[in-house]
Design an enzyme around this catalytic site. Structure first.
Site, mmCIF file in Angstrom:
data_model
loop_
_atom_site.group_PDB
_atom_site.id
_atom_site.type_symbol
_atom_site.label_atom_id
_atom_site.label_comp_id
_atom_site.label_asym_id
_atom_site.label_seq_id
_atom_site.Cartn_x
_atom_site.Cartn_y
_atom_site.Cartn_z
ATOM 1 N N LYS A 254 0.841 -1.204 0.000
ATOM 2 C CA LYS A 254 0.000 0.000 0.000
ATOM 3 C C LYS A 254 0.874 1.252 0.000
ATOM 4 O O LYS A 254 1.876 1.308 0.722
ATOM 5 C CB LYS A 254 -0.881 -0.028 1.259
ATOM 6 N N GLY A 255 0.534 2.238 -0.821
ATOM 7 C CA GLY A 255 1.315 3.458 -0.947
ATOM 8 C C GLY A 255 1.666 4.062 0.406
ATOM 9 O O GLY A 255 0.777 4.309 1.213
ATOM 10 N N VAL B 109 -9.368 6.943 -2.496
ATOM 11 C CA VAL B 109 -8.973 6.507 -1.152
ATOM 12 C C VAL B 109 -8.135 7.586 -0.474
ATOM 13 O O VAL B 109 -8.276 7.835 0.724
ATOM 14 C CB VAL B 109 -8.205 5.167 -1.217
ATOM 15 N N GLY B 110 -7.267 8.244 -1.273
ATOM 16 C CA GLY B 110 -6.464 9.319 -0.707
ATOM 17 C C GLY B 110 -5.298 8.832 0.134
ATOM 18 O O GLY B 110 -4.980 9.423 1.169
ATOM 19 N N LEU B 111 -4.664 7.742 -0.319
ATOM 20 C CA LEU B 111 -3.418 7.280 0.315
ATOM 21 C C LEU B 111 -3.522 7.052 1.817
ATOM 22 O O LEU B 111 -2.598 7.372 2.564
ATOM 23 C CB LEU B 111 -2.278 8.264 0.029
ATOM 24 N N CYS C 24 1.456 11.404 -7.559
ATOM 25 C CA CYS C 24 0.975 12.241 -6.449
ATOM 26 C C CYS C 24 0.916 13.702 -6.855
ATOM 27 O O CYS C 24 1.734 14.167 -7.637
ATOM 28 C CB CYS C 24 1.920 12.142 -5.260
ATOM 29 N N ASN D 281 -0.428 3.728 -13.672
ATOM 30 C CA ASN D 281 -1.234 4.081 -12.516
ATOM 31 C C ASN D 281 -2.661 4.328 -13.022
ATOM 32 O O ASN D 281 -2.941 4.157 -14.203
ATOM 33 C CB ASN D 281 -0.661 5.313 -11.801
HETATM 34 C C1 LIG Z 1 -8.072 1.218 -4.442
HETATM 35 C C2 LIG Z 1 -6.776 1.487 -5.161
HETATM 36 C C3 LIG Z 1 -5.698 2.047 -4.467
HETATM 37 C C4 LIG Z 1 -4.486 2.306 -5.112
HETATM 38 N N1 LIG Z 1 -3.433 2.831 -4.394
HETATM 39 C C5 LIG Z 1 -2.235 3.026 -5.013
HETATM 40 C C6 LIG Z 1 -1.090 3.498 -4.278
HETATM 41 O O1 LIG Z 1 -1.162 3.686 -3.058
HETATM 42 N N2 LIG Z 1 0.077 3.701 -4.938
HETATM 43 C C7 LIG Z 1 0.191 3.464 -6.295
HETATM 44 O O2 LIG Z 1 1.272 3.638 -6.853
HETATM 45 N N3 LIG Z 1 -0.867 3.008 -7.007
HETATM 46 C C8 LIG Z 1 -2.068 2.782 -6.404
HETATM 47 N N4 LIG Z 1 -3.130 2.295 -7.138
HETATM 48 C C9 LIG Z 1 -2.968 2.017 -8.572
HETATM 49 C C10 LIG Z 1 -2.715 0.528 -8.835
HETATM 50 O O3 LIG Z 1 -1.510 0.113 -8.203
HETATM 51 C C11 LIG Z 1 -2.636 0.226 -10.348
HETATM 52 O O4 LIG Z 1 -1.563 0.961 -10.903
HETATM 53 C C12 LIG Z 1 -3.904 0.602 -11.090
HETATM 54 O O5 LIG Z 1 -5.034 0.308 -10.319
HETATM 55 C C13 LIG Z 1 -4.043 -0.095 -12.454
HETATM 56 O O6 LIG Z 1 -4.115 -1.498 -12.329
HETATM 57 P P1 LIG Z 1 -5.496 -2.330 -12.250
HETATM 58 O O7 LIG Z 1 -6.374 -1.855 -13.354
HETATM 59 O O8 LIG Z 1 -5.094 -3.779 -12.368
HETATM 60 O O9 LIG Z 1 -6.082 -2.029 -10.909
HETATM 61 C C14 LIG Z 1 -4.350 2.014 -6.501
HETATM 62 C C15 LIG Z 1 -5.438 1.460 -7.189
HETATM 63 C C16 LIG Z 1 -6.641 1.177 -6.547
HETATM 64 C C17 LIG Z 1 -7.766 0.581 -7.324
#
Ligand SMILES: Cc1cc2nc3c(=O)[nH]c(=O)nc-3n(C[C@H](O)[C@H](O)[C@H](O)COP(=O)(O)O)c2cc1C
Ligand SMILES: Cc1cc2nc3c(=O)[nH]c(=O)nc-3n(C[C@H](O)[C@H](O)[C@H](O)COP(=O)(O)OP(=O)(O)OC[C@H]3O[C@@H](n4cnc5c(N)ncnc54)[C@H](O)[C@@H]3O)c2cc1C
Ligand code: FES
Lengths: 306, 257
Positions: free
Chosen positions: A47-48, A73-75, A131, A193
């Site tokens: 998680k980020g 979600v807002g990190l 970010c 992302n």
């Molecule tokens: C709920 C949620 C939270 C995420 N939080 C982060 C994050 O904290 N840091 C980050 O680099 N990407 C974050 N992402 C992006 C994912 O890591 C990924 O790059 C993106 O969802 C595309 O892949 P997917 O279509 O398989 O989900 C988040 C995605 C989702 C859906």
């Protein structure tokens, strides 16, 4: 089956298999332990993380859209120190690589996090440049080539760890950004992302998310991701960790043919808690069917006969 | 542990034009107030799983009672006994049944009566006296089940004049005056839970509320399903509805807007 070679080398980060999980979609792994053997995962991007704990956004945090979801979600995360103290020891019980996904409001915050993690037991640092940059009116770091150069260079100087830079798809020319990332010492590029998206409640005539927009993920973004992975593949020679809407082994293979060395599952984990296992099996099935022995052969392996 | 896989539907029952129940066998211990996450498609759409509370637990046979509101619940409504469905669960904390010793009050609104019914049956089998007050916009569902386990049953409807008129909260004050309850449980629309909370607060009482929020993973990984609680390091605390909840005590929840 047994003689398939699933190992991939992401420029110093060696994965037992190319199936990893995307940051923010797998927590710190704990929630999935009842459903699958975490040793089966090539790497876990956690998680980020931010320097200090964050509570995340208020109000509704999700809108489901056709074959996708928009999140806001807002990190929300317990902070890098909690991660070091409580989550690294947990994850180290498993035979999987640990990727620390770092996030900051300023270049200094990213640097500080890289310095802290440099002496910790993580296998790689993933620099999330999607970010909002406080100094630059909240525009994402990853959208401005000059800012990308500044932050990647600074973080590279702050750590000897394997460094992945995670690109945002919300840019005009991803090749230019990818080249800057490579030139400033990143070992690997991950993408995509989430794609910026918005949804409106037509009866209340209001955006559903308090911050209006959020990040779109899931199968809806897959074609965008495939195209951008292919663009980056043509622009740089460092390895690529591809993601965006992967649900099946076929999806994973498509990313590798577009130019990815390894892949990450994000939203797919929500729909199917054992997605990692199923995608891995799907890749093996494809390799057997195509009589290809090594998964690393798939990278950019497009048929160019007209 | 939680089950994750595909099971055969043992039974279905249509209650009215929009509410139905289905039963499956699950080899896990399930508590009232817990839920399962259903794959509600065979085409990939809708993408995300649908969380549904258990409405009945009899040995390994788990019953769910569902209201059709969109594509996912319509898909589940179309399933027949013998069909297969993929689900994950049991998930969430569920109700705490150890806090009541003698007499309990159950409050349910709309489809929120589904998990309350499962709870009432479980409490009755523990020899607890159960009183219920349930409210509906039009016609009640699961009324027969509530009649079976309730010592006192109050059925309220906004539109159907055969029942008491209005909202459950209009009758709550009187019910609370008449009897002594060692625990109160409630599930229903947010406005109802909020009104119940306000009333109980003013009497220095609290209830176990079964809450809901849009979910994606249902297992605590994505952080889209938050509930805001009092106290914590930010003056408040965001916890996961699917993991720390969906049951929260009424005096710990912050109701926004
Ligand atoms: C709920 C949620 C939270 C995420 N939080 C982060 C994050 O904290 N840091 C980050 O680099 N990407 C974050 N992402 C992006 C994912 O890591 C990924 O790059 C993106 O969802 C595309 O892949 P997917 O279509 O398989 O989900 C988040 C995605 C989702 C859906
Ligand atoms: C922990 C939990 C337990 C639940 N238990 C039950 C249950 O026992 N029986 C039951 O019938 N339903 C239950 N629900 C609600 C159920 O999950 C939703 O109704 C369902 O997901 C809707 O899916 P759909 O595809 O049919 O509708 P969609 O097409 O997704 O939505 C149709 C309409 O319903 C609204 N809606 C969708 N999801 C929700 C939600 N979670 N809460 C309120 N409104 C929503 C939408 O805003 C829209 O207006 C529960 C929800 C949670 C979080
Ligand atoms: S639905 Fe994912 S954390 Fe609750």
């Amino acid at each position: 089956m047994n003689n398939l070679d699933l190992k991939v080398d992401l420029n110093g980060l060696i994965l037992d298999n190319p199936v990893t999980v995307a940051s923010g979609t797998f927590g710190f792994g704990r929630e999935f332990e009842p459903y699958l053997d975490l040793n089966e995962i090539g790497a876990i991007s956690v998680k980020g993380l931010t320097l200090e704990p964050r509570q995340g956004n208020e109000g509704v945090r999700i809108v489901e859209t056709p074959m996708g979801m928009i999140n806001s979600v807002g990190l929300q995360n317990p902070g890098v120190h909690h991660f070091i103290e409580h989550e690294i020891p947990y994850l180290r019980q498993f035979n999987t690589k640990i990727i620390a996904n770092i996030n900051g409001n300023t270049t200094q915050e990213y640097v500080r996090m890289a310095e802290i993690l440099n002496s910790e037991d993580v296998d790689s640092i993933e620099l999330n440049i999607s970010c909002p940059n406080v100094k630059n009116g909240g525009l994402a770091f990853g959208t401005n080539p000059k800012v990308v150069e500044e932050v990647v260079k600074a973080v590279r100087n702050a750590t000897d760890k394997h460094l992945i830079v995670k690109l945002t798809p919300n840019v005009t020319d991803i090749k230019e950004i990818a080249k800057i990332v490579e030139a400033n010492g990143a070992n690997c590029i991950s993408l995509i992302n989430t794609v910026t998206g918005m949804a409106i409640d037509i009866y209340q005539r209001k955006p559903i998310l308090k911050r209006k927009s959020g990040g779109l993920s899931g199968p809806a973004v897959k074609p965008i991701a495939i195209k951008l992975v292919h663009d980056v593949y043509q622009a740089v020679s460092i390895p690529i960790l591809g993601m965006g809407g992967i649900m099946t082994g076929e999806d994973a293979v498509e990313f590798m043919l577009a130019g990815a060395d390894a892949i990450a599952i994000g939203t797919g984990n929500f729909v199917n808690p054992t997605a990692v296992i199923d995608v891995k099996k799907g890749i093996e099935k494809y390799l057997e069917y195509m009589e290809i022995k090594s998964v690393s052969k798939l990278k950019g392996y497009l048929n160019t006969v007209e | 542990m939680a089950f994750n896989g595909t099971v055969k539907i043992l039974n279905t029952e249509q209650h009215d034009h929009e509410n139905f129940s289905l039963s499956v066998a699950i080899p896990e211990t399930v508590k009232p107030g817990q839920f399962f996450n259903f794959l509600a498609t065979d085409s990939g759409m809708p993408l995300l799983r649908r969380p549904i509370s258990v409405s009945g637990i009899e040995d390994n046979v788990i019953t769910f009672t569902i209201k059709v509101v969109g594509k996912g619940t319509q898909y589940l409504a179309n399933l027949k006994s013998g069909d297969e469905v993929a689900l994950t669960g049991p998930l969430g904390n569920g109700f705490d049944l150890t806090t009541t010793k003698k007499r309990t009050l159950l409050i349910g609104g709309g489809i929120g009566v589904a998990p309350i019914k499962g709870l009432g049956e479980a409490l009755r089998s523990m020899d607890i006296i159960v009183d219920s007050v349930i409210g509906f916009r039009e016609n009640p569902i699961l009324e027969a089940a509530f009649l079976k386990f309730s010592t006192q049953l109050t059925v309220v409807s906004e539109k159907n004049d055969t029942y008491k008129k209005g909202y459950v909260t209009q009758y709550l004050e009187q019910i609370l005056d008449e009897n002594e309850y060692d625990e109160i449980y409630a599930c229903g629309p947010k406005v109802m839970l909020r009104a119940v909370t306000d009333m109980l607060n003013s009497r220095g009482k609290r209830a176990q509320l079964l809450m809901e929020e849009k979910m994606a993973c249902g297992i605590g990984a994505c952080l889209v399903c938050t509930c805001k609680l009092k106290d914590g390091e930010f003056g408040s605390k965001m916890v996961r509805m699917c993991k720390e909840g969906p049951m929260f005590y009424s005096d710990e929840v912050i109701f926004d807007e």
